[in-house]
Design a protein around this motif. Structure first.
Motif, PDB file in Angstrom:
ATOM      1  N   PRO A  64       0.830  -1.208   0.000  1.00  0.00           N
ATOM      2  CA  PRO A  64       0.000   0.000   0.000  1.00  0.00           C
ATOM      3  C   PRO A  64       0.864   1.257   0.000  1.00  0.00           C
ATOM      4  O   PRO A  64       2.031   1.241   0.395  1.00  0.00           O
ATOM      5  CB  PRO A  64      -0.798  -0.131   1.299  1.00  0.00           C
ATOM      6  N   ALA A  65       0.283   2.349  -0.441  1.00  0.00           N
ATOM      7  CA  ALA A  65       0.992   3.626  -0.424  1.00  0.00           C
ATOM      8  C   ALA A  65       1.129   4.116   1.015  1.00  0.00           C
ATOM      9  O   ALA A  65       0.227   3.952   1.841  1.00  0.00           O
ATOM     10  CB  ALA A  65       0.239   4.658  -1.264  1.00  0.00           C
ATOM     11  N   ILE A  66       2.271   4.691   1.311  1.00  0.00           N
ATOM     12  CA  ILE A  66       2.559   5.141   2.675  1.00  0.00           C
ATOM     13  C   ILE A  66       3.074   6.569   2.635  1.00  0.00           C
ATOM     14  O   ILE A  66       3.319   7.144   1.575  1.00  0.00           O
ATOM     15  CB  ILE A  66       3.599   4.234   3.362  1.00  0.00           C
ATOM     16  N   THR A  67       3.253   7.128   3.834  1.00  0.00           N
ATOM     17  CA  THR A  67       3.866   8.447   3.984  1.00  0.00           C
ATOM     18  C   THR A  67       5.279   8.273   4.536  1.00  0.00           C
ATOM     19  O   THR A  67       5.496   7.490   5.467  1.00  0.00           O
ATOM     20  CB  THR A  67       3.044   9.338   4.934  1.00  0.00           C
ATOM     21  N   VAL A  68       6.214   8.980   3.947  1.00  0.00           N
ATOM     22  CA  VAL A  68       7.620   8.894   4.350  1.00  0.00           C
ATOM     23  C   VAL A  68       8.100  10.294   4.704  1.00  0.00           C
ATOM     24  O   VAL A  68       7.837  11.254   3.974  1.00  0.00           O
ATOM     25  CB  VAL A  68       8.489   8.308   3.222  1.00  0.00           C
ATOM     26  N   LYS A  69       8.794  10.393   5.841  1.00  0.00           N
ATOM     27  CA  LYS A  69       9.297  11.693   6.284  1.00  0.00           C
ATOM     28  C   LYS A  69      10.693  11.543   6.873  1.00  0.00           C
ATOM     29  O   LYS A  69      10.956  10.611   7.632  1.00  0.00           O
ATOM     30  CB  LYS A  69       8.359  12.315   7.325  1.00  0.00           C
ATOM     31  N   VAL A  70      11.570  12.466   6.499  1.00  0.00           N
ATOM     32  CA  VAL A  70      12.925  12.524   7.056  1.00  0.00           C
ATOM     33  C   VAL A  70      13.073  13.856   7.767  1.00  0.00           C
ATOM     34  O   VAL A  70      12.794  14.914   7.182  1.00  0.00           O
ATOM     35  CB  VAL A  70      13.995  12.375   5.964  1.00  0.00           C
ATOM     36  N   THR A  71      13.511  13.812   9.018  1.00  0.00           N
ATOM     37  CA  THR A  71      13.673  15.034   9.800  1.00  0.00           C
ATOM     38  C   THR A  71      15.115  15.178  10.270  1.00  0.00           C
ATOM     39  O   THR A  71      15.817  14.186  10.508  1.00  0.00           O
ATOM     40  CB  THR A  71      12.742  15.048  11.028  1.00  0.00           C
ATOM     41  N   GLY A  75      14.609  19.033  13.958  1.00  0.00           N
ATOM     42  CA  GLY A  75      13.184  18.779  13.771  1.00  0.00           C
ATOM     43  C   GLY A  75      12.601  19.285  12.470  1.00  0.00           C
ATOM     44  O   GLY A  75      11.408  19.097  12.214  1.00  0.00           O
ATOM     45  N   SER A  76      13.400  19.905  11.616  1.00  0.00           N
ATOM     46  CA  SER A  76      12.880  20.398  10.342  1.00  0.00           C
ATOM     47  C   SER A  76      12.759  19.262   9.334  1.00  0.00           C
ATOM     48  O   SER A  76      13.534  18.293   9.372  1.00  0.00           O
ATOM     49  CB  SER A  76      13.795  21.490   9.790  1.00  0.00           C
ATOM     50  N   ASN A  77      11.788  19.371   8.439  1.00  0.00           N
ATOM     51  CA  ASN A  77      11.557  18.341   7.429  1.00  0.00           C
ATOM     52  C   ASN A  77      12.569  18.467   6.288  1.00  0.00           C
ATOM     53  O   ASN A  77      12.701  19.523   5.676  1.00  0.00           O
ATOM     54  CB  ASN A  77      10.141  18.451   6.859  1.00  0.00           C
ATOM     55  N   GLY A  97      24.068  15.443  14.258  1.00  0.00           N
ATOM     56  CA  GLY A  97      23.072  14.940  15.199  1.00  0.00           C
ATOM     57  C   GLY A  97      22.346  13.727  14.653  1.00  0.00           C
ATOM     58  O   GLY A  97      22.802  13.067  13.712  1.00  0.00           O
ATOM     59  N   LYS A  98      21.193  13.442  15.244  1.00  0.00           N
ATOM     60  CA  LYS A  98      20.426  12.246  14.909  1.00  0.00           C
ATOM     61  C   LYS A  98      19.379  12.586  13.852  1.00  0.00           C
ATOM     62  O   LYS A  98      18.478  13.392  14.084  1.00  0.00           O
ATOM     63  CB  LYS A  98      19.758  11.685  16.164  1.00  0.00           C
ATOM     64  N   TYR A  99      19.499  11.940  12.698  1.00  0.00           N
ATOM     65  CA  TYR A  99      18.529  12.096  11.616  1.00  0.00           C
ATOM     66  C   TYR A  99      17.533  10.945  11.662  1.00  0.00           C
ATOM     67  O   TYR A  99      17.915   9.793  11.904  1.00  0.00           O
ATOM     68  CB  TYR A  99      19.232  12.145  10.263  1.00  0.00           C
ATOM     69  N   LEU A 100      16.272  11.260  11.425  1.00  0.00           N
ATOM     70  CA  LEU A 100      15.182  10.314  11.628  1.00  0.00           C
ATOM     71  C   LEU A 100      14.384  10.157  10.338  1.00  0.00           C
ATOM     72  O   LEU A 100      13.970  11.157   9.737  1.00  0.00           O
ATOM     73  CB  LEU A 100      14.270  10.806  12.750  1.00  0.00           C
ATOM     74  N   VAL A 101      14.178   8.890   9.911  1.00  0.00           N
ATOM     75  CA  VAL A 101      13.314   8.606   8.775  1.00  0.00           C
ATOM     76  C   VAL A 101      12.156   7.745   9.275  1.00  0.00           C
ATOM     77  O   VAL A 101      12.374   6.730   9.941  1.00  0.00           O
ATOM     78  CB  VAL A 101      14.078   7.898   7.630  1.00  0.00           C
ATOM     79  N   CYS A 102      10.925   8.181   9.003  1.00  0.00           N
ATOM     80  CA  CYS A 102       9.731   7.523   9.533  1.00  0.00           C
ATOM     81  C   CYS A 102       8.800   7.112   8.399  1.00  0.00           C
ATOM     82  O   CYS A 102       8.692   7.800   7.375  1.00  0.00           O
ATOM     83  CB  CYS A 102       8.982   8.449  10.496  1.00  0.00           C
ATOM     84  N   PHE A 103       8.095   5.976   8.620  1.00  0.00           N
ATOM     85  CA  PHE A 103       7.131   5.439   7.663  1.00  0.00           C
ATOM     86  C   PHE A 103       5.819   5.174   8.396  1.00  0.00           C
ATOM     87  O   PHE A 103       5.825   4.665   9.517  1.00  0.00           O
ATOM     88  CB  PHE A 103       7.638   4.129   7.052  1.00  0.00           C
TER      89      PHE A 103
END
Length: 212
Positions: A64-71, A75-77, A97-103
């Protein structure tokens, strides 16, 4: 002697390169109505290249299609895409620092799971070595030595960063130790003063009562 040293150096550099984690490929199981994130500590000025693919839970067809975000660490996108099934993520870090990728999936996928394949590369692992070889006309051992040279430079920079952190931690520990020592001396001095005052008061009290 020089002809003997070069192969030995090449073997040493090659073995060091095998130990350097330049990239990582992982599978993530994405439950419905849940978010899965992956983070990594990255320094400033480092190139990042990632590829993700969404596959159905049975890993047969597209998921399925999902949303992907890297911050970023602040905290900026850096990257955000909705209704995605596969794409490339490419950026250069602007802060350490710590970079975050979320699904995550939308509310319309309440009973469906998905698997996400993420191929995450940083630093020299993002280099297109075929293009480098063509531009600089490098062949065979020359190209391999160029790769190993950059790997050694990356290891050296990482060691310098670790040494810097060690020095910072040492300063913090020494500062804490100095404060604890000062506090201990102050506590001992206060206890001595309080004990002396108690002894003086008791002597005065007993003398008034003509006990001593």
């Amino acid at each position: 002697m020089m002809s003997l040293r070069i192969p030995a150096l090449f073997l040493i550099v090659s073995s060091m390169g095998l130990l350097l984690p330049l990239g990582e490929s992982i599978w993530l199981t994405l439950p419905p109505l849940r978010t899965k994130c992956v983070s990594e500590e990255i320094q400033n000025g480092v190139s990042v290249l990632a590829k993700y693919n969404v596959i159905s839970a049975d890993q047969i067809g597209d998921g399925p299609a999902i949303t992907v975000k890297v911050t970023s660490p602040s905290g900026s996108n850096i990257y955000r895409v909705e209704n995605a099934t596969d794409d490339w993520i490419e950026f250069n870090t602007t802060e350490a620092g710590k970079y975050l990728v979320c699904f995550w999936m939308g509310d319309y996928h309440q009973d469906e799971e998905a698997s996400v394949y993420l191929d995450w590369k940083i630093g020299i692992a993002t280099r297109d070595w075929d293009s480098v070889a063509k531009e600089e006309k490098l062949l065979g051992v020359e190209l391999e030595l160029r790769k190993q040279e950059e790997i050694v430079e990356s290891i050296h920079e990482k060691m310098l960063r670790l040494m810097g952190r060690e020095m910072e931690m040492r300063v913090v520990i020494e500062t804490i130790h100095a404060r604890v020592t000062t506090f201990s001396i102050m506590s001992l001095g206060i206890n001595i003063v309080v004990s002396a005052l108690q002894l003086w008061y008791l002597k005065r009290y007993f003398r008034k009562k003509k006990i001593i």
